[in-house]
Design an enzyme around this catalytic site. Structure first.
Site, short mmCIF file in Angstrom:
data_model
loop_
_atom_site.label_atom_id
_atom_site.label_comp_id
_atom_site.label_asym_id
_atom_site.label_seq_id
_atom_site.Cartn_x
_atom_site.Cartn_y
_atom_site.Cartn_z
N GLY A 184 70.86 -9.17 -12.52
CA GLY A 184 71.12 -10.49 -13.07
C GLY A 184 69.86 -11.12 -13.61
N ARG A 222 73.55 -3.34 -15.86
CA ARG A 222 73.78 -2.61 -14.61
C ARG A 222 74.16 -1.19 -14.97
NH1 ARG A 222 73.51 -6.62 -10.91
NH2 ARG A 222 74.20 -8.70 -11.56
N ASP A 230 67.04 -7.03 -5.23
CA ASP A 230 66.95 -5.91 -4.28
C ASP A 230 67.55 -4.62 -4.82
OD1 ASP A 230 69.52 -6.89 -4.19
OD2 ASP A 230 69.66 -6.97 -2.01
N ASP A 270 68.77 -16.25 -6.63
CA ASP A 270 69.30 -16.34 -5.26
C ASP A 270 68.22 -16.59 -4.22
OD1 ASP A 270 71.75 -15.74 -6.41
OD2 ASP A 270 71.59 -13.60 -5.97
#
Length: 319
Positions: free
Chosen positions: A11, A72, A103, A127
């Protein structure tokens, strides 16, 4: 090392461009060629790699998103995909790779290191859920976006004497919801790290009503469930008119704040320095406003810890 590369993955987050800019310009300062990998790991496997000049990163520090694009990739998760990625890097004579992302991106970088290719990670995600760093690139900008939205929603909540439930991003981490809730004076904050049942929320709303409060703002982190279900429960129990706003991807966009530009610049430059020092399989972070680097394995093995003292503070101030 004479040739390095940088990619963005997962993202997007505001400040990624500032980190790319810093990496490119730091490399040129050390007379090292820098290449950009476009479209993340998917592009890496395809060989979507181009050299980046100083001019190629001009006027991007203020831009949101990522000029390298992001994607992705399921194919990269395979052994064959990872091997293909390493082959592409070596075909371009690249000796080290900087990965900007979360991560999942770091796990991909670690796979490349296991295959003998040096990588350094730079945490970029709104996040703020990466262990071993106090902040991630993009969190501050997203936080300001959310607070601005809450302030505007409170205006209409006040005018119509309604309860508004606002759902924010964060995956399984409640940092964005918590910090935004405290900064915007929310009456209640629901995050994955702290249990709060519906009876408690309704009692706090009733307590506010008894003091003359005629509107309320409740912040819900996406990791605790749907805001719509909570709105339905509140309306059923109280009969109050309740509205839901899901902020969605607006939280990822926009020009990065000065704080994110500074953080991204420091981290991007540090990543280049680490590779030139011969280090690999490490993540750049910031702790107590100092740039640090930690082992990927350590960072990925730990669980992000939210500061629950902020949650307790928010509860005491929202009475």
């Amino acid at each position: 090392m004479r040739k390095l590369a940088v990619l963005t993955s997962g993202g997007d987050s505001p400040g990624m461009n500032a980190a790319v800019r810093a990496a490119v310009r730091r490399a040129h300062f050390h007379e090292v060629q820098m290449f950009g990998v476009y479209h993340g790991y998917e592009g890496l496997m395809r060989g979507d790699i181009k050299e980046m000049s100083l001019g190629s990163v001009g006027d991007i520090i203020q831009r949101g998103g990522t000029i390298l694009y992001s994607a992705r990739s399921e194919a990269f998760k395979t052994e064959a995909g990872q091997q293909r990625a390493v082959e592409q890097l070596r075909a371009h004579e690249i000796e080290g790779l900087i990965v900007i992302g979360g991560d999942g991106s770091f796990r991909g970088a670690q796979k490349l290191t296991e295959k003998g290719f040096p990588t350094i990670g730079v945490p970029g995600t709104i996040d703020n859920d990466i262990p071993c760093t106090d902040f991630t690139i993009g969190f501050d900008t997203a936080l300001n976006t959310v607070v601005e939205a809450i302030d505007k929603i409170r205006d209409t909540a006040t005018s119509h004497e309604r309860t508004y439930i606002i759902e924010v991003m964060g995956r399984d981490a409640g940092d964005l919801a918590l910090w935004a809730g405290l900064a915007a004076g929310a009456e209640s904050i629901m995050i994955p790290e702290a249990s709060q049942d519906m009876d408690d929320i309704i009692e706090r709303l009733h307590a506010g009503q008894r003091r003359g409060k005629k509107h309320s703002i409740i912040i819900v982190a996406e990791g605790v469930g749907s805001a719509a279900s909570y709105a339905e429960a509140i309306t059923k129990e109280t009969g109050w008119e309740t509205r839901v706003t899901v902020l969605g991807h607006i939280q990822r966009g926009g020009s990065p704040t000065a704080m994110d530009r500074m953080l991204a610049s420091r981290m991007g430059a540090a990543a280049v320095d680490l590779l030139l020092e011969g280090k690999q399989d490490r993540m750049v972070g910031v702790q107590n406003n100092q740039i640090v680097d930690v082992d990927f394995q350590e960072a990925l093995a730990k669980k992000h810890q939210l500061d629950l003292s902020i949650y307790q503070l928010a509860r005491t101030l929202s009475i």
